[in-house]
Design a protein around this motif. Structure first.
Motif, PDB file in Angstrom:
ATOM      1  N   PRO A 173       0.626 -96.581  62.706  1.00 40.07           N
ATOM      2  CA  PRO A 173      -0.532 -97.080  61.958  1.00 40.07           C
ATOM      3  C   PRO A 173      -1.826 -96.698  62.644  1.00 40.07           C
ATOM      4  O   PRO A 173      -1.879 -96.512  63.854  1.00 40.07           O
ATOM      5  N   GLY A 174      -2.859 -96.566  61.866  1.00 46.26           N
ATOM      6  CA  GLY A 174      -4.163 -96.245  62.424  1.00 46.26           C
ATOM      7  C   GLY A 174      -5.228 -97.058  61.725  1.00 46.26           C
ATOM      8  O   GLY A 174      -5.095 -97.435  60.573  1.00 46.26           O
ATOM      9  N   VAL A 175      -6.299 -97.328  62.430  1.00 43.26           N
ATOM     10  CA  VAL A 175      -7.417 -98.065  61.873  1.00 43.26           C
ATOM     11  C   VAL A 175      -8.656 -97.211  62.066  1.00 43.26           C
ATOM     12  O   VAL A 175      -8.885 -96.667  63.140  1.00 43.26           O
ATOM     13  N   THR A 176      -9.439 -97.081  61.017  1.00 40.95           N
ATOM     14  CA  THR A 176     -10.660 -96.298  61.076  1.00 40.95           C
ATOM     15  C   THR A 176     -11.836 -97.199  60.742  1.00 40.95           C
ATOM     16  O   THR A 176     -11.840 -97.843  59.702  1.00 40.95           O
ATOM     17  N   LEU A 177     -12.817 -97.245  61.634  1.00 37.98           N
ATOM     18  CA  LEU A 177     -14.047 -97.980  61.365  1.00 37.98           C
ATOM     19  C   LEU A 177     -15.038 -97.035  60.705  1.00 37.98           C
ATOM     20  O   LEU A 177     -15.183 -95.890  61.121  1.00 37.98           O
ATOM     21  N   VAL A 178     -15.703 -97.528  59.672  1.00 44.41           N
ATOM     22  CA  VAL A 178     -16.664 -96.700  58.955  1.00 44.41           C
ATOM     23  C   VAL A 178     -17.983 -96.625  59.710  1.00 44.41           C
ATOM     24  O   VAL A 178     -18.667 -95.623  59.683  1.00 44.41           O
ATOM     25  N   LYS A 179     -18.334 -97.692  60.438  1.00 47.22           N
ATOM     26  CA  LYS A 179     -19.568 -97.718  61.222  1.00 47.22           C
ATOM     27  C   LYS A 179     -19.215 -97.810  62.702  1.00 47.22           C
ATOM     28  O   LYS A 179     -18.099 -98.141  63.061  1.00 47.22           O
ATOM     29  N   TYR A 192     -14.687-109.799  57.851  1.00 43.83           N
ATOM     30  CA  TYR A 192     -14.442-108.569  57.117  1.00 43.83           C
ATOM     31  C   TYR A 192     -13.034-108.562  56.544  1.00 43.83           C
ATOM     32  O   TYR A 192     -12.102-109.076  57.159  1.00 43.83           O
ATOM     33  N   SER A 193     -12.897-107.949  55.393  1.00 41.19           N
ATOM     34  CA  SER A 193     -11.586-107.752  54.794  1.00 41.19           C
ATOM     35  C   SER A 193     -11.114-106.350  55.174  1.00 41.19           C
ATOM     36  O   SER A 193     -11.803-105.362  54.911  1.00 41.19           O
ATOM     37  N   VAL A 194      -9.955-106.265  55.816  1.00 42.33           N
ATOM     38  CA  VAL A 194      -9.396-104.979  56.238  1.00 42.33           C
ATOM     39  C   VAL A 194      -8.226-104.667  55.332  1.00 42.33           C
ATOM     40  O   VAL A 194      -7.292-105.464  55.203  1.00 42.33           O
ATOM     41  N   ASP A 195      -8.298-103.505  54.676  1.00 43.09           N
ATOM     42  CA  ASP A 195      -7.234-103.085  53.762  1.00 43.09           C
ATOM     43  C   ASP A 195      -6.340-102.063  54.449  1.00 43.09           C
ATOM     44  O   ASP A 195      -6.819-101.172  55.141  1.00 43.09           O
ATOM     45  N   PHE A 196      -5.037-102.199  54.237  1.00 39.90           N
ATOM     46  CA  PHE A 196      -4.049-101.284  54.805  1.00 39.90           C
ATOM     47  C   PHE A 196      -3.421-100.479  53.686  1.00 39.90           C
ATOM     48  O   PHE A 196      -3.036-101.032  52.652  1.00 39.90           O
ATOM     49  N   TYR A 197      -3.319 -99.158  53.886  1.00 45.61           N
ATOM     50  CA  TYR A 197      -2.762 -98.255  52.881  1.00 45.61           C
ATOM     51  C   TYR A 197      -1.615 -97.462  53.476  1.00 45.61           C
ATOM     52  O   TYR A 197      -1.597 -97.175  54.665  1.00 45.61           O
ATOM     53  N   ASP A 198      -0.680 -97.058  52.614  1.00 44.64           N
ATOM     54  CA  ASP A 198       0.355 -96.127  53.051  1.00 44.64           C
ATOM     55  C   ASP A 198      -0.212 -94.715  52.903  1.00 44.64           C
ATOM     56  O   ASP A 198      -1.382 -94.529  52.573  1.00 44.64           O
ATOM     57  N   THR A 214      -4.711 -99.544  45.266  1.00 39.27           N
ATOM     58  CA  THR A 214      -4.408-100.909  45.674  1.00 39.27           C
ATOM     59  C   THR A 214      -3.846-100.876  47.092  1.00 39.27           C
ATOM     60  O   THR A 214      -2.917-100.119  47.364  1.00 39.27           O
ATOM     61  N   PRO A 215      -4.409-101.676  48.008  1.00 36.53           N
ATOM     62  CA  PRO A 215      -3.899-101.655  49.382  1.00 36.53           C
ATOM     63  C   PRO A 215      -2.501-102.257  49.465  1.00 36.53           C
ATOM     64  O   PRO A 215      -2.126-103.101  48.651  1.00 36.53           O
TER      65      PRO A 215
END
Length: 99
Positions: free
Chosen positions: A12-18, A28-34, A54-55
């Motif tokens: 899994p990876g997480v990307t911050l936009v800022k 903050y709402s964090v959405d996870f996608y496949d 849809t996450p």
């Protein structure tokens, strides 16, 4: 069989936009996608006419803000001043010895 088709280990990876320091304190709402969801999300960002995917999962994250604690001056300045004081002290002692 669990019916889940996933490679192990998952990466899994997480990307911050800022930038982290630019994020204000908030929840903050964090959405996870496949993989397919990530591709669909990228298409949605490029073209707003494409429907948002849809996450797979969403989570709420409470971000208290970035701490601004620390010294008001840079540590390099402190080291430079300390070095000058040591040099001055050594020169003073050397001058007294050579009298």
């Amino acid at each position: 069989s669990s019916g889940i088709n996933a490679e192990w280990p998952l990466r899994p990876g997480v990307t911050l936009v800022k930038e982290h320091s630019a994020l204000p304190a908030s929840s903050y709402s964090v959405d996870f996608y496949d993989e397919a969801g990530i591709a669909a999300y990228k298409n949605h960002v490029k073209d707003s006419d494409v429907a948002a995917p849809t996450p797979v999962h969403s989570a709420s994250v409470n971000h208290p803000g970035v701490s601004k604690e620390g010294l008001p001056i840079q540590t390099e300045f402190i080291v430079m001043v300390a070095s000058l004081l040591v040099w001055w002290g050594a020169n003073s002692i050397k001058a007294k010895i050579s009298e």
